[in-house]
Scaffold this motif. Structure first.
Motif, mmCIF file in Angstrom:
data_model
loop_
_atom_site.group_PDB
_atom_site.id
_atom_site.type_symbol
_atom_site.label_atom_id
_atom_site.label_comp_id
_atom_site.label_asym_id
_atom_site.label_seq_id
_atom_site.Cartn_x
_atom_site.Cartn_y
_atom_site.Cartn_z
ATOM 1 N N UNK A 185 0.828 -1.212 0.000
ATOM 2 C CA UNK A 185 0.000 0.000 0.000
ATOM 3 C C UNK A 185 0.856 1.253 0.000
ATOM 4 N N UNK A 186 1.942 1.217 0.762
ATOM 5 C CA UNK A 186 2.844 2.365 0.831
ATOM 6 C C UNK A 186 3.481 2.623 -0.535
ATOM 7 N N UNK A 187 3.951 1.564 -1.166
ATOM 8 C CA UNK A 187 4.631 1.714 -2.463
ATOM 9 C C UNK A 187 3.694 2.255 -3.533
ATOM 10 N N UNK A 188 2.398 1.953 -3.434
ATOM 11 C CA UNK A 188 1.463 2.376 -4.462
ATOM 12 C C UNK A 188 0.796 3.712 -4.212
ATOM 13 N N UNK A 189 1.136 4.376 -3.112
ATOM 14 C CA UNK A 189 0.465 5.625 -2.757
ATOM 15 C C UNK A 189 0.988 6.804 -3.565
ATOM 16 N N UNK A 190 0.124 7.792 -3.765
ATOM 17 C CA UNK A 190 0.536 9.033 -4.419
ATOM 18 C C UNK A 190 1.413 9.874 -3.505
ATOM 19 N N UNK A 191 1.082 9.851 -2.210
ATOM 20 C CA UNK A 191 1.875 10.597 -1.231
ATOM 21 C C UNK A 191 1.887 9.821 0.080
ATOM 22 N N UNK A 192 3.069 9.728 0.674
ATOM 23 C CA UNK A 192 3.273 9.038 1.951
ATOM 24 C C UNK A 192 3.964 10.004 2.902
ATOM 25 N N UNK A 193 3.425 10.095 4.108
ATOM 26 C CA UNK A 193 4.069 10.914 5.140
ATOM 27 C C UNK A 193 4.441 10.004 6.293
ATOM 28 N N UNK A 194 5.736 9.845 6.512
ATOM 29 C CA UNK A 194 6.207 9.053 7.651
ATOM 30 C C UNK A 194 6.440 9.983 8.831
ATOM 31 N N UNK A 195 5.705 9.725 9.923
ATOM 32 C CA UNK A 195 5.842 10.541 11.129
ATOM 33 C C UNK A 195 6.604 9.792 12.216
ATOM 34 N N UNK A 196 7.229 8.683 11.842
ATOM 35 C CA UNK A 196 7.944 7.868 12.827
ATOM 36 C C UNK A 196 9.251 8.524 13.248
ATOM 37 N N UNK A 197 9.735 8.205 14.459
ATOM 38 C CA UNK A 197 11.035 8.730 14.902
ATOM 39 C C UNK A 197 12.161 8.190 14.026
ATOM 40 N N UNK A 198 13.365 8.768 14.145
ATOM 41 C CA UNK A 198 14.509 8.292 13.360
ATOM 42 C C UNK A 198 14.707 6.784 13.490
ATOM 43 N N UNK A 199 14.930 6.136 12.367
ATOM 44 C CA UNK A 199 15.215 4.700 12.235
ATOM 45 C C UNK A 199 14.006 3.799 12.491
ATOM 46 N N UNK A 200 12.898 4.349 12.963
ATOM 47 C CA UNK A 200 11.730 3.506 13.260
ATOM 48 C C UNK A 200 11.075 2.959 12.000
ATOM 49 N N UNK A 201 11.349 3.558 10.854
ATOM 50 C CA UNK A 201 10.789 3.067 9.587
ATOM 51 C C UNK A 201 11.755 2.128 8.862
ATOM 52 N N UNK A 202 12.860 1.753 9.492
ATOM 53 C CA UNK A 202 13.845 0.899 8.826
ATOM 54 C C UNK A 202 13.269 -0.462 8.463
ATOM 55 N N UNK A 203 12.417 -1.005 9.331
ATOM 56 C CA UNK A 203 11.822 -2.302 9.043
ATOM 57 C C UNK A 203 10.963 -2.257 7.788
ATOM 58 N N UNK A 204 10.164 -1.212 7.654
ATOM 59 C CA UNK A 204 9.343 -1.041 6.457
ATOM 60 C C UNK A 204 10.228 -0.855 5.228
ATOM 61 N N UNK A 205 11.305 -0.109 5.389
ATOM 62 C CA UNK A 205 12.240 0.072 4.271
ATOM 63 C C UNK A 205 12.801 -1.265 3.818
ATOM 64 N N UNK A 206 13.107 -2.145 4.785
ATOM 65 C CA UNK A 206 13.608 -3.472 4.448
ATOM 66 C C UNK A 206 12.589 -4.275 3.657
#
Length: 286
Positions: A185-206
């Motif tokens: 869902x994230x990859x297909x979105x027109x716009x994504x806003x990550x409000x997570x703290x530093x490095x907290x989105x690393x798992x999703x990036x993986x």
């Protein structure tokens, strides 16, 4: 005598706000001493008592984890801050012991300006990652740019209170889902806003790296230290547009400078450019 302003938060030593604000005040000829003060929620009431006793204060920038706690320390909440119940700015009206502390939320304008500058129009699919106080501003900003529905991905779906409250107040459809399995869902979105703290989105990036999807939309990652974040690098490698959190910080700070100085029209493109220079952002192309 110099007036006083500061950014409050915990931790706050990494903040770029002092550099931006000082550059703006220098160009405007304003004698405002802007600092960073590390304070927790427990220490906030005592600090605000000290602030109230010092007539030189003209403004406070408020970051995590104080964006809701500070509401109890002000005289009035104005604008979208009242709708969201989330504050990032306190401006002082009047002087001395009669000064009133007025709360605002300039994060919404910061996000709106940052994503519009990146070319976002009316997104058909809009996503927010994270459910904390900043997610409320993200939902409001997406509503402002024309999104009719927002998906919010959080680690615990029971802890998206701020985002749900914002959506309810603004009349925008909200779909809260677990962060696990969010990659498609994230990859297909027109716009994504990550409000997570530093490095907290690393798992999703993986997860995105393993899927290797195209990411043609716009990603705003509000965390800007360290930069680039892993998710920003992954997003860019997939062909998407990345908006660093410094862009949001810039535009919300522009509104704060206007509130702290009372010089709205004077905070123009030249002021914005020196604020960009102070933190290594490119000057604006208007």
């Amino acid at each position: 005598m110099s007036r006083l302003a500061a950014v409050l938060g915990h931790p706050v030593s990494h903040s770029k706000s002092p550099a931006m604000h000082r550059a703006a005040y220098a160009l405007l000829g304003e004698d405002i001493d802007y600092s960073a003060i590390d304070v927790t929620e427990a220490g906030l009431p005592a600090l605000m008592q000290q602030v109230a006793a010092e007539p030189a204060w003209c403004g406070l920038s408020v970051t995590m984890p104080l964006k809701t706690a500070v509401i109890a320390e002000v005289h009035e909440v104005r604008g979208v801050a009242g709708v969201l119940g989330v504050v990032n700015t306190v401006a002082f009206e009047g002087t001395g012991s009669n000064a009133r502390r007025i709360a605002y939320n300039t994060d919404v304008e910061g996000i709106v300006s940052a994503v519009r500058y990146a070319g976002v129009g009316e997104p058909a699919q809009a996503v927010v990652i994270g459910g904390g106080a900043t997610s409320a501003a993200a939902v409001a900003a997406l509503s402002a740019v024309g999104a009719r529905a927002v998906q919010v991905f959080v680690r615990d779906t029971g802890r998206a209170t701020d985002a749900r409250a914002a959506a309810g107040a603004l009349g925008i459809s909200l779909d809260v889902r677990p962060l696990s399995g969010a990659a498609q869902a994230v990859a297909g979105a027109d716009v994504v806003i990550s409000t997570l703290p530093p490095r907290a989105a690393d798992g999703l990036a993986g997860e995105l790296e393993q899927l290797q999807p195209a990411t043609p939309g716009v990603l705003l990652d509000v965390a800007y230290d360290p930069w680039p974040s892993r998710i920003a690098g992954t997003w860019s490698a997939g062909g998407g547009t990345v908006v660093p959190g410094l862009e949001m910080l810039l535009y919300q700070a522009v509104e704060q400078v206007r509130l702290f100085t009372g010089r709205g029209e004077d905070v123009n493109a030249a002021v914005i450019d020196v604020m960009c220079d102070a933190v290594g952002l490119p000057r604006r192309a208007y």
